[in-house]
Scaffold this active site. Sequence first.
Site, PDB file in Angstrom:
ATOM      1  N   ASP A  56     110.394 -94.401  -4.338  1.00  0.00           N
ATOM      2  CA  ASP A  56     109.858 -95.756  -4.395  1.00  0.00           C
ATOM      3  C   ASP A  56     109.195 -96.066  -3.063  1.00  0.00           C
ATOM      4  O   ASP A  56     109.629 -95.558  -2.014  1.00  0.00           O
ATOM      5  CB  ASP A  56     110.966 -96.771  -4.673  1.00  0.00           C
ATOM      6  CG  ASP A  56     111.451 -96.750  -6.111  1.00  0.00           C
ATOM      7  OD1 ASP A  56     110.663 -96.373  -7.005  1.00  0.00           O
ATOM      8  OD2 ASP A  56     112.612 -97.124  -6.346  1.00  0.00           O
TER       9      ASP A  56
ATOM     10  N   ASP B 131     107.067 -97.680 -12.114  1.00  0.00           N
ATOM     11  CA  ASP B 131     107.783 -98.930 -12.365  1.00  0.00           C
ATOM     12  C   ASP B 131     106.814-100.036 -12.767  1.00  0.00           C
ATOM     13  O   ASP B 131     107.084-100.816 -13.686  1.00  0.00           O
ATOM     14  CB  ASP B 131     108.542 -99.373 -11.109  1.00  0.00           C
ATOM     15  CG  ASP B 131     109.617 -98.399 -10.672  1.00  0.00           C
ATOM     16  OD1 ASP B 131     110.117 -97.626 -11.506  1.00  0.00           O
ATOM     17  OD2 ASP B 131     109.956 -98.415  -9.464  1.00  0.00           O
TER      18      ASP B 131
END
Length: 158
Positions: free
Chosen positions: A113, A129
Site C-alpha cells: 500500500d 483498493d
Amino acid sequence: MLAIYLIISAALIGLDQWVKYLTVANIQLGDTKEFIPGFLSFTYIRNTGAAWSLLEGKMWFFYIVTVIVVAVVLYILVKNINGSKWFTVGLTLVLAGAIGNFIDRVRLGFVVDMFQTEFISFPIFNVADSALVIGVICIFIYLILDEKAAKDGKNEAN
C-alpha cells in the site's frame, strides 16, 4: 464486448502492479514522500489484512474469498455482458482490484500500500483498493438506478 472489459481489468492490474513496483523500488518501508502537499503522500507499508488491517495475517481467508469473488464476477460478467454499464464497469473494477491484491498476497505474503491522504484520516491504500471501492460504488449506483426504474415502472403500470 466482454474482451474490452477484460482488457480494461488487465490494464488496471498492470497499473496497480507497476505503481507497487515503483513504490518498493523508490521508497523505504515506512518512509513517506510528499506528492501533493496537504493532499496526498506516498507511504510504503505492507498490509497483511484488509482496510484498517482487519483480519491481519488471515491470508488463507483472503485467498479463498478472492478466488470465489473472481469466479462469481467472471460468471456474472459473461451472463450479463449486455446489461447496465454501471453494473458491468463496477464488476470490471472489482475484478481488477481483487486480482491486483491477490497477486501481492500470493507473491509477497502481503499487499503493498502507498497512497496516503493528508486531508482526511483514511487507511493507506493502492490502485487495486481504489478499483475495488469505485467498482462497489458503481454497483450501488446501478442498484439504486435499477430500483428507481422498477418503482417508476410500477407507478406507470398502476
